[in-house]
Design a protein around this motif. Structure first.
Motif, short mmCIF file in Angstrom:
data_model
loop_
_atom_site.label_atom_id
_atom_site.label_comp_id
_atom_site.label_asym_id
_atom_site.label_seq_id
_atom_site.Cartn_x
_atom_site.Cartn_y
_atom_site.Cartn_z
N ILE A 51 0.86 -1.13 -0.14
CA ILE A 51 -0.03 -0.02 0.13
C ILE A 51 0.96 1.23 0.22
CG2 ILE A 51 -1.67 1.41 1.09
CD1 ILE A 51 -3.38 -0.53 0.08
N GLY A 52 2.63 1.19 0.73
CA GLY A 52 2.39 2.23 0.32
C GLY A 52 2.95 2.84 -0.14
N VAL A 53 3.57 2.11 -0.95
CA VAL A 53 4.39 2.33 -2.46
C VAL A 53 3.29 2.88 -3.24
CG1 VAL A 53 6.09 1.69 -4.83
CG2 VAL A 53 6.68 1.89 -1.98
N ASP A 54 2.31 1.58 -3.30
CA ASP A 54 1.24 2.09 -3.96
C ASP A 54 1.13 3.31 -4.37
OD1 ASP A 54 1.67 -0.50 -5.83
OD2 ASP A 54 -0.08 -1.00 -4.66
N GLY A 55 0.67 3.62 -2.97
CA GLY A 55 -0.28 5.10 -2.49
C GLY A 55 0.38 5.80 -3.04
N PHE A 56 1.62 5.84 -3.02
CA PHE A 56 2.65 6.88 -3.79
C PHE A 56 2.86 7.28 -5.12
CE2 PHE A 56 6.19 6.90 0.06
CZ PHE A 56 6.32 8.60 0.26
N PHE A 57 2.54 6.34 -5.72
CA PHE A 57 2.11 6.22 -7.39
C PHE A 57 1.11 6.59 -7.40
CE2 PHE A 57 6.24 3.55 -8.11
CZ PHE A 57 6.70 3.96 -9.20
N ALA A 58 -0.20 6.77 -6.76
CA ALA A 58 -1.41 7.36 -7.02
C ALA A 58 -1.52 8.47 -6.88
CB ALA A 58 -2.42 6.68 -5.96
N PRO A 133 26.08 -4.71 2.28
CA PRO A 133 26.63 -5.64 3.30
C PRO A 133 26.93 -6.67 4.06
CG PRO A 133 23.99 -4.74 2.91
CD PRO A 133 24.60 -4.38 2.10
N LEU A 134 27.53 -7.31 4.79
CA LEU A 134 27.49 -9.23 4.52
C LEU A 134 27.69 -9.31 6.54
CD1 LEU A 134 30.61 -9.15 2.86
CD2 LEU A 134 28.82 -10.49 2.36
N GLY A 135 26.71 -10.32 6.52
CA GLY A 135 26.31 -10.32 7.70
C GLY A 135 25.20 -10.45 8.27
N VAL A 136 24.66 -9.38 7.96
CA VAL A 136 22.69 -9.09 8.09
C VAL A 136 21.96 -9.98 7.18
CG1 VAL A 136 23.31 -6.61 8.78
CG2 VAL A 136 22.57 -7.47 6.08
N PRO A 137 20.68 -10.07 7.94
CA PRO A 137 19.54 -10.89 7.39
C PRO A 137 18.94 -10.26 5.92
CG PRO A 137 18.83 -10.22 8.97
CD PRO A 137 20.16 -9.45 9.30
N TYR A 138 19.34 -8.91 5.38
CA TYR A 138 19.25 -8.67 3.55
C TYR A 138 20.69 -8.68 3.15
CZ TYR A 138 15.97 -7.71 0.27
OH TYR A 138 15.47 -8.03 -1.13
N GLU A 139 21.46 -9.32 2.45
CA GLU A 139 22.68 -9.47 2.55
C GLU A 139 22.49 -8.33 0.63
OE1 GLU A 139 25.26 -12.44 5.12
OE2 GLU A 139 24.69 -12.76 2.75
N GLY A 140 24.20 -7.74 0.65
CA GLY A 140 23.57 -7.74 -0.58
C GLY A 140 23.37 -6.48 -1.36
N VAL A 141 22.72 -5.36 -0.78
CA VAL A 141 21.47 -4.50 -1.17
C VAL A 141 21.58 -3.21 0.29
CG1 VAL A 141 19.43 -3.83 -1.52
CG2 VAL A 141 20.47 -5.98 -1.72
N TRP A 142 22.24 -2.26 -0.16
CA TRP A 142 22.30 -0.76 0.75
C TRP A 142 21.20 -0.13 0.54
CZ3 TRP A 142 24.62 0.09 4.60
CH2 TRP A 142 26.32 -0.51 4.43
N ASN A 143 20.39 -0.73 -0.30
CA ASN A 143 19.09 0.54 -0.28
C ASN A 143 18.46 -0.04 -1.47
OD1 ASN A 143 17.26 2.71 -0.58
ND2 ASN A 143 18.56 3.74 -0.98
N GLY A 144 17.13 -1.41 -0.87
CA GLY A 144 16.40 -0.92 -1.62
C GLY A 144 15.14 -0.80 -1.75
N SER A 145 15.21 0.63 -1.69
CA SER A 145 13.87 0.91 -2.19
C SER A 145 14.08 1.89 -3.40
CB SER A 145 13.95 2.07 -0.57
OG SER A 145 13.20 1.59 0.17
N LEU A 146 15.26 2.42 -3.63
CA LEU A 146 15.65 3.38 -5.26
C LEU A 146 14.89 2.88 -6.30
CD1 LEU A 146 18.97 4.90 -4.30
CD2 LEU A 146 16.60 5.31 -3.73
N TRP A 147 15.17 1.42 -6.68
CA TRP A 147 14.55 0.81 -7.69
C TRP A 147 13.40 1.88 -8.37
CZ3 TRP A 147 10.82 -2.87 -8.56
CH2 TRP A 147 9.60 -3.27 -7.54
N THR A 148 12.21 2.00 -7.50
CA THR A 148 10.79 1.84 -7.94
C THR A 148 11.07 3.91 -8.55
OG1 THR A 148 10.89 3.72 -5.54
CG2 THR A 148 9.85 0.97 -5.89
N LEU A 149 12.13 4.77 -8.61
CA LEU A 149 11.68 5.57 -8.73
C LEU A 149 11.92 5.67 -10.38
CD1 LEU A 149 14.69 7.54 -6.18
CD2 LEU A 149 12.15 7.96 -6.73
N TRP A 150 12.82 4.96 -10.92
CA TRP A 150 13.17 4.49 -12.25
C TRP A 150 12.08 4.19 -12.65
CZ3 TRP A 150 15.72 4.83 -16.43
CH2 TRP A 150 15.41 4.08 -17.71
N TRP A 151 11.20 3.60 -12.06
CA TRP A 151 9.54 3.52 -12.71
C TRP A 151 9.10 4.83 -12.43
CZ3 TRP A 151 8.65 -0.41 -15.44
CH2 TRP A 151 9.39 -1.92 -15.82
#
Length: 340
Positions: A51-58, A133-151
């Motif tokens: 809902i959060g990202v979808d609301g932004f796009f709306a 980032p290593l040794g964390v539950p979600y490795e290899g991604v520093w910013n998993g939010s930025l990809w939506t800005l391209w869309w």
């Protein structure tokens, strides 16, 4: 009974507050995977996770189409869109690469540079920095939010293209396109079309067009208890199907705009919009908290929010607001959208 067009005041509304709430919900959702957890119940997962990202796009669809119709000049339009997104985005890349990653993960070298260079065009090609980032539950991604800005920017270009061909003069343009996006979303959900890009394009296009459609029909969209409750009921019921947007894209766009139109309390009608800063800095802030060993969802959300807000406030006052002052002035007369 009043229409949304009569209710919404472009100069006095609570959309900044609504966007801030949506950005905070994204922090809440990301706190699950970034602590190694998930939401197993599918309806709740859709509600919290999408809902959060979808609301932004709306909201963007509503405001961006309005912006073009107000001033259909492609140069000023592109300048305004670029100045709103790119400067803060670039600074976020630099802060992540040369402040956060070196301090938290101890990496500083060529990968820090390529992280900025490869991602500078909004399309995210490099998510890690030297494997961190290593040794964390979600490795290899520093910013998993930025990809939506391209869309998001692709949607901006789509509006400009429609505007240059004069197609935004007619209300039915966004209605027809919404129907096409809805069919595409149904096809990708059913597996008839099995392509990640098609699925994401259908998702974001559908939500953006929902907002655009609400704007173009705003003078005929009634705002009262019946329409608000009805939209909320449809939204909650739609969470039971695999892709809630197939039923609730328009209700979500309607609800976020009604909320923004009716929030006029001075304390909530925020003049400073820090929602973008919250959105782009929250994920790296959460990875910092993850490096500290936090593995509880609620604690992650609280600590990350406290860490994100100073960064977002600095982004607004030091980068975003000064950049927006560079936009060319727009003429006041607003062309009327034809009713056919």
């Amino acid at each position: 009974m009043r229409s949304l067009g009569a209710t919404f005041d472009p100069k006095r509304n609570g959309l900044n507050f609504v966007r801030l709430l949506l950005a905070v919900t994204v922090i809440g959702w990301h706190s699950f995977p970034l602590t190694g957890h998930d939401i197993e119940y599918a309806p709740l997962r859709q509600l919290v996770g999408e809902i959060g990202v979808d609301g932004f796009f709306a909201i963007s669809g509503f405001l961006i189409v309005s912006s073009w119709v107000r001033d259909p000049n492609w140069a000023r339009y592109l300048r305004a869109r670029a100045l709103r997104i790119l400067p803060a985005f670039w600074v976020c890349l630099l802060v992540t690469a040369f402040v956060i990653a070196p301090l938290v993960a101890g990496v500083l070298g060529g990968d820090n540079i390529t992280y900025v260079v490869y991602n500078a065009g909004l399309r995210i090609f490099q998510e890690d920095i030297a494997g961190t980032p290593l040794g964390v539950p979600y490795e290899g991604v520093w910013n998993g939010s930025l990809w939506t800005l391209w869309w998001e920017f692709l949607c901006y270009l789509g509006v400009m293209t429609l505007g240059l061909f004069g197609m935004l003069r007619w209300r039915w343009t966004t209605t027809v396109l919404f129907g096409i996006a809805l069919a595409a979303a149904a096809a990708t959900t059913a597996g008839v079309v099995d392509n990640w890009y098609a699925a994401q394009g259908a998702r974001f296009g559908l939500m953006f067009l929902a907002g655009a459609m609400v704007w173009q029909w705003k003078d005929r969209v009634l705002v009262n208890a019946w329409t608000v409750v009805g939209a909320a009921v449809v939204l909650m019921g739609s969470l039971l199907i695999p892709n809630y947007r197939l039923l609730a894209a328009l209700p979500v766009a309607f609800l976020v705009m009604v909320a923004g139109a009716n929030i006029r309390t001075p304390r909530l009608a925020l003049r400073n919009d820090v929602s973008y800063g919250v959105y782009i800095y929250a994920f790296p802030a959460q990875q910092v908290v993850a490096y500290a060993g936090v593995d509880q969802v609620a604690l992650m959300a609280v600590l990350a929010t406290l860490l994100t807000f100073p960064l977002a406030i600095a982004s607004w006052f030091l980068v975003e607001k000064p950049a927006m002052r560079l936009r060319a002035r727009r003429p006041e007369p607003a062309p009327r959208v034809d009713a056919f």
